[in-house]
Motif scaffolding. Sequence first.
Motif, mmCIF file in Angstrom:
data_model
loop_
_atom_site.group_PDB
_atom_site.id
_atom_site.type_symbol
_atom_site.label_atom_id
_atom_site.label_comp_id
_atom_site.label_asym_id
_atom_site.label_seq_id
_atom_site.Cartn_x
_atom_site.Cartn_y
_atom_site.Cartn_z
ATOM 1 N N ASP A 48 -7.352 6.814 -3.545
ATOM 2 C CA ASP A 48 -8.052 5.879 -3.139
ATOM 3 C C ASP A 48 -7.223 4.808 -1.978
ATOM 4 O O ASP A 48 -7.570 4.143 -1.496
ATOM 5 N N CYS A 49 -5.920 5.332 -1.890
ATOM 6 C CA CYS A 49 -5.157 4.728 -0.621
ATOM 7 C C CYS A 49 -5.571 5.222 0.544
ATOM 8 O O CYS A 49 -5.436 4.733 1.547
ATOM 9 N N ALA A 85 -8.301 6.489 3.420
ATOM 10 C CA ALA A 85 -9.597 6.256 3.746
ATOM 11 C C ALA A 85 -10.489 7.304 3.774
ATOM 12 O O ALA A 85 -9.956 8.581 3.724
ATOM 13 N N GLU A 86 -11.773 7.164 3.615
ATOM 14 C CA GLU A 86 -12.749 8.409 3.488
ATOM 15 C C GLU A 86 -12.567 9.441 4.714
ATOM 16 O O GLU A 86 -12.383 10.535 4.327
ATOM 17 N N SER A 113 -9.910 10.760 6.755
ATOM 18 C CA SER A 113 -8.315 10.700 6.950
ATOM 19 C C SER A 113 -7.829 12.115 6.905
ATOM 20 O O SER A 113 -8.577 12.936 6.679
ATOM 21 N N VAL A 166 -2.648 3.372 9.328
ATOM 22 C CA VAL A 166 -3.422 2.584 8.469
ATOM 23 C C VAL A 166 -4.409 1.721 9.141
ATOM 24 O O VAL A 166 -4.494 1.245 10.360
ATOM 25 N N LEU A 177 0.879 -1.293 -0.093
ATOM 26 C CA LEU A 177 -0.261 -0.064 -0.128
ATOM 27 C C LEU A 177 0.767 1.203 0.068
ATOM 28 O O LEU A 177 0.554 2.074 -0.880
ATOM 29 N N LYS A 213 -9.251 14.468 4.004
ATOM 30 C CA LYS A 213 -8.985 14.059 2.625
ATOM 31 C C LYS A 213 -9.570 15.074 1.736
ATOM 32 O O LYS A 213 -8.740 15.514 0.640
ATOM 33 N N LYS A 258 -5.374 6.267 7.294
ATOM 34 C CA LYS A 258 -6.144 6.998 8.065
ATOM 35 C C LYS A 258 -5.291 8.367 8.437
ATOM 36 O O LYS A 258 -6.116 9.443 8.439
ATOM 37 N N LYS A 284 -9.239 -4.290 3.261
ATOM 38 C CA LYS A 284 -8.185 -3.651 2.574
ATOM 39 C C LYS A 284 -7.568 -2.588 3.492
ATOM 40 O O LYS A 284 -8.324 -1.771 4.150
ATOM 41 N N TRP A 285 -6.103 -2.392 3.537
ATOM 42 C CA TRP A 285 -5.619 -1.354 4.010
ATOM 43 C C TRP A 285 -5.733 -0.189 3.775
ATOM 44 O O TRP A 285 -5.583 -0.061 2.338
ATOM 45 N N LYS A 286 -6.103 1.070 4.445
ATOM 46 C CA LYS A 286 -6.239 2.396 4.073
ATOM 47 C C LYS A 286 -5.487 3.339 4.986
ATOM 48 O O LYS A 286 -5.654 3.071 5.963
#
Length: 172
Positions: free
Chosen positions: A57-58, A60-61, A63, A130, A39, A76, A140, A136-138
């Motif tokens: 896309d990497c 989180a919404e 973040s 993250v 990632l 974000k 944060k 899936k890892w995102k």
Amino acid sequence: MKKYTLFGFFFFLLLFSNSAFAQKKGFYENVQKKNISKLLDDFNTFAANADYKNYFDCFAEESTFIGTDATEVWNKKEFKDWAKPFFDKKTTWNFKSLKRNIYFSKDGNYAWFDEILDTQMKICRGSGVVEKIGGKWKVKQYVLSVTVPNEVVDEVTKIKTPIEDALIQKLK
């Protein structure tokens, strides 16, 4: 005698299961470290290639990106808005990880990392959190810091003092 044999069997079973669990946990963490490293490597590659969609896309919404300037703390959407002109002009950044550490929460749903980066600003530190979301890892939170060698910290402080004194007063 049967009591001791039965006790020995259960003791051996307990010992074996703890060892197997530890091995399984270690294997799981290694797999997850590889996933998180991928990632973060992809994150850096997408930025270098000015791939706006995949880069964001990497995240989180919900973040946060914290940049090198004391005023750069963006959610974000704010970070996307700030970065869009750089991605559009293909004048983004190109970071390469030189060394990375990854640590996990007990439940395995969060990890935090720190890494030394080779950048156009020379050595920087990337760090963050993250979260595993939908398998899936995102990212944060991501924090980018410019490192300052101890040998020149006094010189750097002299340069930034007039700029940051005003901000310090404003923040007090």
